[in-house]
Design a protein around this motif. Sequence first.
Motif, mmCIF file in Angstrom:
data_model
loop_
_atom_site.group_PDB
_atom_site.id
_atom_site.type_symbol
_atom_site.label_atom_id
_atom_site.label_comp_id
_atom_site.label_asym_id
_atom_site.label_seq_id
_atom_site.Cartn_x
_atom_site.Cartn_y
_atom_site.Cartn_z
ATOM 1 N N GLU A 46 0.794 -1.772 -0.023
ATOM 2 C CA GLU A 46 0.045 -0.115 0.129
ATOM 3 C C GLU A 46 0.841 1.256 0.209
ATOM 4 N N CYS A 47 2.103 1.121 0.358
ATOM 5 C CA CYS A 47 2.735 2.711 0.675
ATOM 6 C C CYS A 47 4.614 2.061 -0.917
ATOM 7 N N ASN A 48 4.953 3.090 -0.047
ATOM 8 C CA ASN A 48 6.397 3.502 -1.217
ATOM 9 C C ASN A 48 7.832 2.879 -0.074
ATOM 10 N N GLY A 49 7.399 2.022 0.622
ATOM 11 C CA GLY A 49 8.597 1.627 1.236
ATOM 12 C C GLY A 49 8.360 3.104 3.031
ATOM 13 N N TYR A 50 9.093 2.253 4.155
ATOM 14 C CA TYR A 50 8.797 3.574 5.770
ATOM 15 C C TYR A 50 10.416 3.801 5.037
ATOM 16 N N ALA A 51 9.898 6.151 5.308
ATOM 17 C CA ALA A 51 10.333 6.729 4.791
ATOM 18 C C ALA A 51 11.382 7.535 6.938
ATOM 19 N N TRP A 52 12.007 7.855 6.896
ATOM 20 C CA TRP A 52 12.150 8.550 7.953
ATOM 21 C C TRP A 52 14.085 8.764 8.099
ATOM 22 N N ASP A 53 13.892 10.108 9.144
ATOM 23 C CA ASP A 53 14.807 11.109 8.974
ATOM 24 C C ASP A 53 16.368 10.745 9.428
ATOM 25 N N GLY A 54 16.635 9.670 9.677
ATOM 26 C CA GLY A 54 18.177 9.356 10.265
ATOM 27 C C GLY A 54 17.779 9.394 11.327
ATOM 28 N N CYS A 55 19.041 9.743 12.346
ATOM 29 C CA CYS A 55 19.273 10.666 13.310
ATOM 30 C C CYS A 55 18.560 11.819 13.650
ATOM 31 N N SER A 56 17.963 12.238 14.909
ATOM 32 C CA SER A 56 16.753 13.729 14.874
ATOM 33 C C SER A 56 18.041 14.847 15.798
ATOM 34 N N PRO A 57 17.871 15.939 15.773
ATOM 35 C CA PRO A 57 17.856 16.676 14.342
ATOM 36 C C PRO A 57 18.095 17.043 12.651
ATOM 37 N N LYS A 58 17.660 17.084 12.333
ATOM 38 C CA LYS A 58 17.233 17.691 11.111
ATOM 39 C C LYS A 58 17.069 18.296 10.536
ATOM 40 N N PHE A 59 17.658 19.505 9.321
ATOM 41 C CA PHE A 59 16.304 19.965 8.492
ATOM 42 C C PHE A 59 17.644 20.217 6.966
ATOM 43 N N PHE A 60 16.509 20.496 6.193
ATOM 44 C CA PHE A 60 17.303 21.295 5.261
ATOM 45 C C PHE A 60 16.976 22.828 4.536
ATOM 46 N N PHE A 61 18.124 23.117 3.910
ATOM 47 C CA PHE A 61 18.447 24.701 3.487
ATOM 48 C C PHE A 61 18.719 24.855 2.450
ATOM 49 N N PHE A 62 18.386 25.170 1.034
ATOM 50 C CA PHE A 62 18.970 25.260 -0.289
ATOM 51 C C PHE A 62 18.852 24.252 -0.497
ATOM 52 N N ASP A 63 18.528 23.048 -0.263
ATOM 53 C CA ASP A 63 18.442 21.024 -1.007
ATOM 54 C C ASP A 63 19.966 21.162 -0.126
ATOM 55 N N VAL A 64 20.271 21.844 1.188
ATOM 56 C CA VAL A 64 21.492 20.681 1.749
ATOM 57 C C VAL A 64 21.035 20.501 3.130
ATOM 58 N N TYR A 65 21.154 19.051 3.617
ATOM 59 C CA TYR A 65 20.834 18.761 4.414
ATOM 60 C C TYR A 65 21.363 19.100 5.890
ATOM 61 N N PHE A 66 21.121 20.189 6.829
ATOM 62 C CA PHE A 66 21.423 19.849 8.037
ATOM 63 C C PHE A 66 21.457 19.421 9.681
ATOM 64 N N GLY A 67 22.346 18.863 10.324
ATOM 65 C CA GLY A 67 21.476 17.995 11.864
ATOM 66 C C GLY A 67 22.580 17.008 11.818
ATOM 67 N N THR A 68 22.735 16.283 12.944
ATOM 68 C CA THR A 68 22.726 14.857 13.062
ATOM 69 C C THR A 68 23.409 13.442 12.275
ATOM 70 N N PRO A 69 25.091 14.037 12.661
ATOM 71 C CA PRO A 69 25.208 12.782 11.071
ATOM 72 C C PRO A 69 24.952 11.499 11.847
ATOM 73 N N ASP A 70 24.773 10.249 10.300
ATOM 74 C CA ASP A 70 24.187 9.655 10.757
ATOM 75 C C ASP A 70 25.296 8.368 10.536
ATOM 76 N N GLY A 71 27.033 9.168 10.576
ATOM 77 C CA GLY A 71 27.567 8.346 10.162
ATOM 78 C C GLY A 71 27.729 7.523 9.471
ATOM 79 N N ILE A 72 29.573 6.930 9.874
ATOM 80 C CA ILE A 72 30.403 6.468 8.280
ATOM 81 C C ILE A 72 29.135 5.432 8.015
ATOM 82 N N ALA A 73 29.228 4.763 6.319
ATOM 83 C CA ALA A 73 28.747 3.657 6.297
ATOM 84 C C ALA A 73 30.125 3.002 6.521
#
Length: 183
Positions: A46-73
């Motif tokens: 029914e849905c197109n996957g479960y979406a979330w923001d990673g570690c919060s807080p995050k916000f985006f400004f001019f197409d760039v995300y700022f906020g808590t880093p999610d760590g290395i891959a």
Amino acid sequence: MENSPYVFVEHKDICYQTRLKGVSFANKWLKIREDGQIIVLGSNPECNGYAWDGCSPKFFFFDVYFGTPDGIADRETRKPLTYYASLIHDVLYQFRDCYREQVSREIIDQIFLDELRQQSFRLSGLYFWVVRIFGWIYWQDIMRKYPWTKYIFLLIFLTLLWLLFFLFTSAVQGLSAWISSLF
């Protein structure tokens, strides 16, 4: 997901064994079984996957995300080290009103810490304590009840960012002066 606040989308079901014993819950996104297993239903047709923001807080400004880093891959999964911990934590917080009487915020935060440690995330203790200190804002729906508070938290975040920048530049200047004194 154009201009979406979400950073990640999971299209597969993710199963995770937790310390949530004796709790039973199910909806189109989440199943919690009595044995403590939770299943995030990313493959829900029914849905197109479960979406979330990673570690919060995050916000985006001019197409760039700022906020808590999610760590290395991670070398095997190619996903940030906090990927699964933030997924589990976010989905459990999202539907908390359905099982709030059975599951405390402390237990959900502890599950977050368990998964961060499982992934050998070096900042697991720091991330856990930030969640413990500020998680009540989300748990009590403060930002939904009082939308203006997001500007206060943004101001606090930007102040902390400025402070870190100031400390970094001061350290660089001190190091530069020390190196100059050697010659």
